[in-house]
Enzyme design. Structure first.
Site, PDB file in Angstrom:
ATOM      1  N   SER A   1       0.843  -1.185   0.000  1.00 55.80           N
ATOM      2  CA  SER A   1       0.000   0.000   0.000  1.00 55.80           C
ATOM      3  C   SER A   1       0.880   1.238   0.000  1.00 55.80           C
ATOM      4  CB  SER A   1      -0.908   0.025   1.224  1.00 55.80           C
ATOM      5  OG  SER A   1      -0.147   0.408   2.351  1.00 55.80           O
ATOM      6  N   LYS A   2       0.251   2.353  -0.256  1.00 60.94           N
ATOM      7  CA  LYS A   2       0.961   3.621  -0.348  1.00 60.94           C
ATOM      8  C   LYS A   2       1.800   3.890   0.899  1.00 60.94           C
ATOM      9  CE  LYS A   2      -0.792   7.588  -2.855  1.00 60.94           C
ATOM     10  NZ  LYS A   2      -2.017   8.342  -3.052  1.00 60.94           N
TER      11      LYS A   2
END
Ligand code: GLU
Length: 465
Positions: free
Chosen positions: A247-248
């Site tokens: 994820s980011k």
């Protein structure tokens, strides 16, 4: 694997952000599969989430596809330009009894949900507006804009043989009557995706396994439309190197970030292909080999882990072989990101050639080559430790020689040798301080080669410091 006459695959990103690595990987698999079988690959933009879709995101997706070299035979096809088609299919379904208008208000749906929760029942649409033989529907309220729901079969089991996961079955009683058209006239994903895959004659769908729960609805809608079913392959998610979902928050998840981070597209393609797919024990392969070998088999059932160190290793292998003029262009772009204008000329190419073996990315290459473009700061204590009086005298002598020799590697090498001979020094005793002064660091490739790629004036000025 038995294959229809014309293989057609697609990638269908939603333009609500950048091209995610997971989507890039399924795009690559879909592309390679189509190319392997001489089929066609379609790019579809699923922009029905009007509030979150942006042109900027479409542009980023297209740029990332181009960068990876995933060329498509049709598209980009935008779902929002196909609304008439969806509405026509919806009308047909309503007429055929496989879809129906539902006039429940949000308040009624909330009450339905609360009642089900209070009774400890599963949350689901209760079928108020679902037509049935002999059933009298409530009077249509004048002031409610209806949704359209799919009349999902009430019993039976949906089964498909997933290309990645093998046979999967989900009972229809687990599945609700899905909303397929919102009150604003925009269809929902599970419906539009089916009409599109049908209209675009898609034979094989590769996508992330977060869509497994959507697939039974889609299969039921295909069947309601009497449309031929594609084969589905659901690829496991990609995990971060900490074992959690990529994820980011856990580093870069966009393809574009890796382009900016100095990775080569062929390395990225290689790494993405290998992440979740294998061909024997090959780790390095060209795009032609991916096409030659990718037939939809040997896809991993369990999640792959994103491994930055391995990606860096793969990139380093490609960097070593990369054409120097191309590297010069890429390094010039890296300098531009740092606000430095550097010409991608032959000299920059020669510098790339000298340093590329020790770098994993063009960012690292630019880090090395920055000493040619901007002043360096030699580490003071290291320099002090290296520069005895003899060394100082030798440096002055070397500087004098370098002021007049021919400016090439052989002449520079001779000047260094003459100087250490004259001052009875060992090579490192002179070469290290020269490196510290000129390059700002103690270790570099062969010093004569490094110096030859500087301007003479720069070397003389730095030695004088
Ligand atoms: N727009 C969907 C997504 O980006 C497409 C899923 C599919 O391939 O069916 O997840």
């Amino acid at each position: 694997m038995s294959t229809p006459s014309k293989i057609r695959t697609r990638i269908a990103p939603s333009p609500t952000g950048f091209l995610h690595l997971g989507t890039a990987r399924t795009a690559l698999y879909s592309w390679a599969f189509a190319r392997h079988f001489g089929g066609e690959f379609v790019l579809r933009i699923e922009d029905t989430d009007v509030a979150r879709s942006t042109q900027d995101s479409v542009d980023q997706i297209l740029a990332a596809m181009r960068w990876l070299g995933l060329d498509y035979d049709e598209g980009p096809i935008y779902q929002m330009q196909r609304l008439d088609r969806y509405l026509a299919v919806i009308e047909q379904m309503i007429a055929a009894g496989t879809a129906y208008r539902c006039y429940c208000t949000p308040e009624e749906l909330d009450a339905m949900k609360a009642g089900q929760e209070a009774r400890g029942e599963k949350r689901r649409y209760d079928g108020t507006w679902r037509p049935a033989p002999g059933k009298v529907l409530p009077p249509v309220p004048a002031d409610v804009k209806p949704v359209v729901r799919f009349a999902n079969p009430v019993d039976g089991v949906v089964t498909w043989d997933d290309l990645v996961k093998g046979p999967i079955s989900i009972a229809n009683e687990e599945i609700d009557d899905l909303i397929i058209l919102r009150p604003d006239g925009v269809p929902t994903y599970n419906f539009a995706v089916v009409v599109d895959d049908w209209d675009m004659a898609i034979t094989h769908v590769f996508r992330g396994d977060e869509h497994i729960n959507n697939t039974p609805w889609q299969i039921n809608i295909f069947e309601a439309l009497k449309a031929p079913l594609p084969r589905f392959g659901h690829c496991p998610i990609i995990l971060g190197d900490d074992g959690l979902k990529l994820s980011k928050r856990r580093g870069a998840v966009s393809v574009t970030a890796y382009e900016e981070g100095g990775y080569l597209p062929e390395a990225m393609l290689n790494y993405l292909a290998r992440l979740g797919w294998s061909h024997g024990d090959h780790e390095l392969f060209t795009r032609e080999q991916v096409v030659q070998w990718f037939d939809g088999t040997h896809l991993a059932k369990s999640p792959a882990q994103w491994d930055p160190a391995k990606l860096a290793w793969v990139n380093a292998q490609y960097l070593k072989q990369a054409d120097d003029a191309r590297l010069a262009t890429l390094v010039a772009q890296q300098f531009a990101r740092r606000g430095l204008t550097v010409a991608a000329d032959e000299r920059l190419a020669a510098r790339c050639a000298l340093f590329k073996d020790r770098c994993s990315t063009t960012v690292e290459l630019a880090d090395w080559l920055a000493m040619y473009e901007a002043p360096v700061t030699p580490p003071a204590d290291e320099l002090a430790a290296q520069t005895t009086d003899t060394v100082r005298t030798a440096l002055a002598a070397l500087r004098e020689r370098l002021a007049t020799v021919a400016w090439d590697k052989a002449a520079i090498s001779q000047a260094i040798k003459d100087t250490i001979g004259e001052h009875k020094l060992k090579m490192p005793q002179l070469a290290i301080p020269v490196r510290l002064l000129v390059c700002g660091r103690a270790q570099t490739p062969s010093i004569d080669a490094v110096l030859a790629l500087f301007d003479r004036e720069t070397v003389l000025a730095r030695l004088a410091a």
